[in-house]
Design a protein around this motif. Structure first.
Motif, PDB file in Angstrom:
ATOM      1  N   LEU A 104       0.835  -1.200   0.000  1.00 22.41           N
ATOM      2  CA  LEU A 104       0.000   0.000   0.000  1.00 22.41           C
ATOM      3  C   LEU A 104       0.870   1.251   0.000  1.00 22.41           C
ATOM      4  O   LEU A 104       0.601   2.206  -0.720  1.00 22.41           O
ATOM      5  CB  LEU A 104      -0.920   0.024   1.224  1.00 22.41           C
ATOM      6  CG  LEU A 104      -2.169  -0.842   1.176  1.00 22.41           C
ATOM      7  CD1 LEU A 104      -2.963  -0.667   2.444  1.00 22.41           C
ATOM      8  CD2 LEU A 104      -3.025  -0.463  -0.026  1.00 22.41           C
ATOM      9  N   SER A 111      -5.192   6.927  -1.356  1.00 23.39           N
ATOM     10  CA  SER A 111      -5.827   6.396  -0.153  1.00 23.39           C
ATOM     11  C   SER A 111      -5.012   5.240   0.410  1.00 23.39           C
ATOM     12  O   SER A 111      -4.963   5.053   1.628  1.00 23.39           O
ATOM     13  CB  SER A 111      -7.249   5.964  -0.458  1.00 23.39           C
ATOM     14  OG  SER A 111      -7.259   5.149  -1.597  1.00 23.39           O
ATOM     15  N   GLY A 112      -4.358   4.476  -0.471  1.00 25.52           N
ATOM     16  CA  GLY A 112      -3.501   3.392   0.010  1.00 25.52           C
ATOM     17  C   GLY A 112      -2.370   3.920   0.850  1.00 25.52           C
ATOM     18  O   GLY A 112      -2.088   3.436   1.947  1.00 25.52           O
ATOM     19  N   GLN A 113      -1.721   4.987   0.343  1.00 24.40           N
ATOM     20  CA  GLN A 113      -0.605   5.568   1.094  1.00 24.40           C
ATOM     21  C   GLN A 113      -1.072   6.142   2.425  1.00 24.40           C
ATOM     22  O   GLN A 113      -0.410   5.974   3.445  1.00 24.40           O
ATOM     23  CB  GLN A 113       0.074   6.645   0.268  1.00 24.40           C
ATOM     24  CG  GLN A 113       0.913   6.038  -0.845  1.00 24.40           C
ATOM     25  CD  GLN A 113       1.532   7.084  -1.732  1.00 24.40           C
ATOM     26  OE1 GLN A 113       1.359   8.280  -1.491  1.00 24.40           O
ATOM     27  NE2 GLN A 113       2.238   6.658  -2.759  1.00 24.40           N
ATOM     28  N   LEU A 115      -3.713   5.231   4.169  1.00 24.17           N
ATOM     29  CA  LEU A 115      -4.083   4.134   5.055  1.00 24.17           C
ATOM     30  C   LEU A 115      -2.830   3.520   5.694  1.00 24.17           C
ATOM     31  O   LEU A 115      -2.776   3.307   6.914  1.00 24.17           O
ATOM     32  CB  LEU A 115      -4.844   3.073   4.268  1.00 24.17           C
ATOM     33  CG  LEU A 115      -5.513   1.981   5.085  1.00 24.17           C
ATOM     34  CD1 LEU A 115      -6.623   2.570   5.927  1.00 24.17           C
ATOM     35  CD2 LEU A 115      -6.065   0.898   4.179  1.00 24.17           C
ATOM     36  N   GLU A 121       1.652   4.983  11.941  1.00 21.80           N
ATOM     37  CA  GLU A 121       1.806   5.972  13.010  1.00 21.80           C
ATOM     38  C   GLU A 121       1.006   5.576  14.238  1.00 21.80           C
ATOM     39  O   GLU A 121       1.433   5.796  15.365  1.00 21.80           O
ATOM     40  CB  GLU A 121       1.384   7.363  12.534  1.00 21.80           C
ATOM     41  CG  GLU A 121       2.302   7.961  11.470  1.00 21.80           C
ATOM     42  CD  GLU A 121       3.730   8.156  11.932  1.00 21.80           C
ATOM     43  OE1 GLU A 121       3.981   8.138  13.143  1.00 21.80           O
ATOM     44  OE2 GLU A 121       4.613   8.318  11.065  1.00 21.80           O
ATOM     45  N   SER A 122      -0.178   4.968  14.030  1.00 22.66           N
ATOM     46  CA  SER A 122      -0.974   4.640  15.216  1.00 22.66           C
ATOM     47  C   SER A 122      -0.344   3.480  15.979  1.00 22.66           C
ATOM     48  O   SER A 122      -0.452   3.416  17.196  1.00 22.66           O
ATOM     49  CB  SER A 122      -2.416   4.341  14.844  1.00 22.66           C
ATOM     50  OG  SER A 122      -2.456   3.289  13.934  1.00 22.66           O
ATOM     51  N   VAL A 123       0.340   2.577  15.298  1.00 25.91           N
ATOM     52  CA  VAL A 123       1.007   1.493  16.023  1.00 25.91           C
ATOM     53  C   VAL A 123       2.246   2.014  16.735  1.00 25.91           C
ATOM     54  O   VAL A 123       2.519   1.666  17.883  1.00 25.91           O
ATOM     55  CB  VAL A 123       1.399   0.356  15.068  1.00 25.91           C
ATOM     56  CG1 VAL A 123       2.256  -0.651  15.782  1.00 25.91           C
ATOM     57  CG2 VAL A 123       0.180  -0.328  14.550  1.00 25.91           C
ATOM     58  N   ARG A 124       2.987   2.878  16.046  1.00 30.81           N
ATOM     59  CA  ARG A 124       4.256   3.338  16.609  1.00 30.81           C
ATOM     60  C   ARG A 124       4.082   4.232  17.814  1.00 30.81           C
ATOM     61  O   ARG A 124       4.953   4.297  18.667  1.00 30.81           O
ATOM     62  CB  ARG A 124       5.008   4.140  15.553  1.00 30.81           C
ATOM     63  CG  ARG A 124       5.802   3.275  14.644  1.00 30.81           C
ATOM     64  CD  ARG A 124       6.672   4.151  13.805  1.00 30.81           C
ATOM     65  NE  ARG A 124       7.072   3.437  12.620  1.00 30.81           N
ATOM     66  CZ  ARG A 124       7.183   3.998  11.436  1.00 30.81           C
ATOM     67  NH1 ARG A 124       6.901   5.274  11.300  1.00 30.81           N
ATOM     68  NH2 ARG A 124       7.585   3.311  10.418  1.00 30.81           N
ATOM     69  N   ASN A 125       2.972   4.953  17.855  1.00 29.91           N
ATOM     70  CA  ASN A 125       2.863   5.979  18.882  1.00 29.91           C
ATOM     71  C   ASN A 125       1.957   5.608  20.043  1.00 29.91           C
ATOM     72  O   ASN A 125       1.576   6.464  20.813  1.00 29.91           O
ATOM     73  CB  ASN A 125       2.401   7.297  18.261  1.00 29.91           C
ATOM     74  CG  ASN A 125       3.510   7.908  17.435  1.00 29.91           C
ATOM     75  OD1 ASN A 125       4.588   8.164  17.945  1.00 29.91           O
ATOM     76  ND2 ASN A 125       3.272   8.090  16.167  1.00 29.91           N
ATOM     77  N   THR A 126       1.591   4.331  20.149  1.00 31.95           N
ATOM     78  CA  THR A 126       0.844   3.918  21.338  1.00 31.95           C
ATOM     79  C   THR A 126       1.546   2.714  21.952  1.00 31.95           C
ATOM     80  O   THR A 126       2.160   1.921  21.242  1.00 31.95           O
ATOM     81  CB  THR A 126      -0.607   3.547  20.996  1.00 31.95           C
ATOM     82  OG1 THR A 126      -0.588   2.668  19.888  1.00 31.95           O
ATOM     83  CG2 THR A 126      -1.438   4.754  20.685  1.00 31.95           C
ATOM     84  N   PRO A 127       1.464   2.575  23.296  1.00 29.21           N
ATOM     85  CA  PRO A 127       2.136   1.447  23.944  1.00 29.21           C
ATOM     86  C   PRO A 127       1.442   0.130  23.590  1.00 29.21           C
ATOM     87  O   PRO A 127       0.224   0.096  23.393  1.00 29.21           O
ATOM     88  CB  PRO A 127       1.965   1.732  25.432  1.00 29.21           C
ATOM     89  CG  PRO A 127       1.445   3.093  25.552  1.00 29.21           C
ATOM     90  CD  PRO A 127       0.829   3.460  24.268  1.00 29.21           C
ATOM     91  N   LEU A 129       0.919  -2.316  25.528  1.00 31.42           N
ATOM     92  CA  LEU A 129      -0.020  -2.702  26.584  1.00 31.42           C
ATOM     93  C   LEU A 129      -1.395  -2.081  26.348  1.00 31.42           C
ATOM     94  O   LEU A 129      -2.427  -2.746  26.467  1.00 31.42           O
ATOM     95  CB  LEU A 129       0.527  -2.261  27.944  1.00 31.42           C
ATOM     96  CG  LEU A 129      -0.326  -2.591  29.143  1.00 31.42           C
ATOM     97  CD1 LEU A 129      -0.439  -4.074  29.331  1.00 31.42           C
ATOM     98  CD2 LEU A 129       0.251  -1.979  30.397  1.00 31.42           C
ATOM     99  N   VAL A 130      -1.384  -0.786  25.959  1.00 36.47           N
ATOM    100  CA  VAL A 130      -2.658  -0.112  25.708  1.00 36.47           C
ATOM    101  C   VAL A 130      -3.331  -0.707  24.476  1.00 36.47           C
ATOM    102  O   VAL A 130      -4.548  -0.909  24.452  1.00 36.47           O
ATOM    103  CB  VAL A 130      -2.432   1.408  25.570  1.00 36.47           C
ATOM    104  CG1 VAL A 130      -3.690   2.108  25.119  1.00 36.47           C
ATOM    105  CG2 VAL A 130      -1.981   1.985  26.890  1.00 36.47           C
ATOM    106  N   VAL A 134      -6.982  -2.248  24.418  1.00 32.57           N
ATOM    107  CA  VAL A 134      -7.995  -1.772  23.468  1.00 32.57           C
ATOM    108  C   VAL A 134      -8.530  -2.957  22.660  1.00 32.57           C
ATOM    109  O   VAL A 134      -9.741  -3.100  22.473  1.00 32.57           O
ATOM    110  CB  VAL A 134      -7.400  -0.691  22.531  1.00 32.57           C
ATOM    111  CG1 VAL A 134      -8.326  -0.418  21.373  1.00 32.57           C
ATOM    112  CG2 VAL A 134      -7.160   0.595  23.294  1.00 32.57           C
TER     113      VAL A 134
END
Lengths: 278, 295
Positions: A104, A111-113, A115, A121-127, A129-130, A134
């Motif tokens: 992608l 939209s592929g880029q 997505l 970014e959402s994986v990298r910037n949250t722990p 554990l959280v 979730v």
């Protein structure tokens, strides 16, 4: 004086100062062993001083027991099997997620880029554990999966971000001339990947991908927060039953160490092989 | 390098992706509304961000804000101590002698090959039960002057939880010290060998070469990944909630249990971590680019 005479003179020996005994490598190793031994002794003494009752003899039965000539696997072994099962299922899903994300991000669709970027970014910037909580509290009731697959999904969702970067780097490392060469002999995009690019890129991806597997095994300990019965959870249960926290945690750490260090050695072997081929 | 992509345009692939995403969102909404029949109540979030003080009527920070502050303090102190541990261990890792190399190698490999969770539990059972009484932290806090207590409250944690906070900091800094060690080692090894030789040829000792020649240059290379380590520490600090250190994840768990508004709380906490870490990443990236310009 001719040049021959000079050449015939023996070269002057430079006398190196002899290494003292405290400069030898053996002494370094001895120092290290003494230090580690001292630390272990101190810890044991500290535990004794606290009135801790060492019960190592009770540990073997948590691995396996033989009752009436029948072999029964203990909780530590079943936990280890669950950990490995979890890691292997996650590995397949991780590679799938990584591959889709990498494709992608390298595609020319907007939209592929977007997505791919949002996912990374959402994986990298949250722990982690959280993410696990979730997945457990929010996502798994919505899509209706059990604990085991919640763990698998969350772990592969997390490691997929690393896998996608590895795949992207592997494909990008194939020189552009290779693409142009295969275009000029009339290969389609799919055939270019299959016959030209991937055979060159996959050997490069193998060592870091094994690294991802090591990380998966390590991070799978985190699923113990959703009470999935893998190694760490089994260990916590044994401690709750027997109060042997020191023995159990040390054993579990040693088990993880054996797996991850042997896999690390395998990575080293793969890397050396790749380097030899270049 | 694959051939350069053509000009971005709307294609079949976009249509497939957009319709998949739309279908997924519709599915989620259908499941939440019809199958789970979940009652949304977002008012939980502002209630736990700030609350009215009952006696004065002022707005005071509630659990979420307190949790974020503790998380950031934890990460900052841990980075400080991890930098010290990593600095020493990193120099030892590149030493010419075997003993320091063995020592730092053993430390790094041990930490990196044990799952973080298992490390934190081992640490909790061994060290905090043995070291904390020896250090006499509780007595120190109890007998501290009001001024010290105020400083502690601002920079670390409320005095009641100080020894708890301290064991979290030690745990995280030991843990991320291993990663900082590798950062420092990479920084030192990136310095060309001729710099060491130049130091030796003007008659500097090993320590003088390190102090005046190598480390000042290595520092420049170490700072950007160290900033990245701060973000990693903010994320990893969520793990110490499992040994009941009261930071964001710990409070979130409590709020989710007491209000039963599980979806709102966990989605909000995920977003909160994202905002903190992503803004840090953007800020560090901007600083790094700016320092490149002035170099």
């Amino acid at each position: 004086m001719s040049a021959d005479v000079i050449r015939e003179q023996p070269p002057e020996r430079i006398a190196l100062p002899r290494a003292k005994w405290w400069q030898s490598q053996t002494f370094d190793v001895v120092q290290f062993v003494v230090l580690v031994g001292g630390l272990v002794w101190l810890t044991a003494r500290g535990a004794d001083a606290m009135g801790y009752n060492w019960q190592w003899y009770r540990m073997p039965k948590f691995f396996w027991q033989v009752i009436d000539g029948e072999l029964i696997w203990g909780p530590l072994m079943t936990g280890l099997v669950t950990t490995i099962e979890l890691s292997i299922y996650s590995m397949f899903l991780t590679i799938a997620i990584g591959l889709i994300t990498a494709l992608l991000r390298m595609s020319d669709s907007i939209s592929g880029q977007i997505l791919g970027k949002v996912y990374l970014e959402s994986v990298r910037n949250t722990p982690l554990l959280v993410q696990m909580l979730v997945f457990y509290f929010v996502i798994s009731p919505i899509i209706g999966v059990d604990r085991f697959w919640t763990g698998v999904l969350c772990l592969s969702f997390f490691e997929g971000s690393f896998a996608s970067e590895i795949i992207r780097a592997g494909i990008n490392s194939v020189p552009r001339g290779q693409w142009e060469a295969s275009a000029s002999v009339g290969l389609s995009r799919a055939n270019t990947y299959r016959h030209v690019v991937l055979p060159q890129a996959v050997p490069l991806m193998l060592p870091p991908m094994t690294g991802v597997l090591i990380n998966l095994i390590k991070h799978s300990a985190i699923v113990s927060v959703i009470a999935l019965f893998e190694l760490t959870t089994e260990g916590r249960n044994i401690i709750a039953d027997t109060f042997m926290s020191f023995e159990v945690w040390l054993t579990i750490a040693a088990m993880y160490l054996v797996i991850t260090i042997s896999l690390s050695m395998f990575v080293g072997y793969l890397e050396r092989r790749v380097r030899r081929r270049e | 390098m694959p051939p350069l992509a053509q000009k971005r345009c709307f294609k079949l692939l976009d249509a497939i992706i957009l319709s998949t995403v739309a279908a997924l969102i519709a599915f989620v909404f259908y499941q939440v509304d019809s199958v789970l029949a979940y009652e949304w109540d977002w008012s939980v979030i502002p209630r736990y961000l700030f609350r009215r003080d009952e006696s004065t009527g002022d707005l005071v920070p509630n659990l979420f804000v307190l949790g974020v502050l503790t998380t950031i303090r934890l990460a900052a102190w841990s980075l400080f101590f991890a930098a010290i541990i990593g600095g020493i261990m990193g120099v030892m890792r590149t030493s010419t002698r075997l003993f320091p190399r063995l020592l730092s190698r053993a430390y790094v490999e041990l930490i990196r090959n044990i799952p973080p969770l298992v490390f934190i539990f081992i640490f909790y059972f061994f060290i905090s039960s043995q070291i904390m009484p020896v250090l006499g932290v509780d007595e120190f806090v109890r007998s501290a002057s009001p001024a010290t207590v105020t400083i502690l409250e601002w920079t670390a944690s409320p005095p009641k939880l100080f020894s708890n906070f301290l064991s979290g900091v030690i745990c995280l800094s030991l843990f991320s010290g291993a990663y900082v060690t590798e950062i420092v080692r990479a920084g030192i090894q990136a310095i060309p060998k001729s710099q060491f030789e130049a130091g030796a040829s003007v008659g500097l000792s090993y320590f003088q070469t390190m102090r005046h020649v190598v480390l000042p240059q290595a520092l420049q290379r170490v700072i950007p990944p160290l900033a990245g380590q701060f973000i990693i520490l903010i994320k990893d600090s969520s793990l110490v909630s499992l040994i009941s250190i009261q930071e964001l994840t710990f409070f979130a768990n409590e709020i989710a249990i007491s209000t039963t508004q599980v979806f709102e709380v966990w989605i909000f906490v995920g977003l909160l971590y994202f905002v903190i870490c992503y803004s840090c990443a953007l800020a560090f990236g901007w600083l790094e680019r700016r320092s490149e310009v002035y170099r």
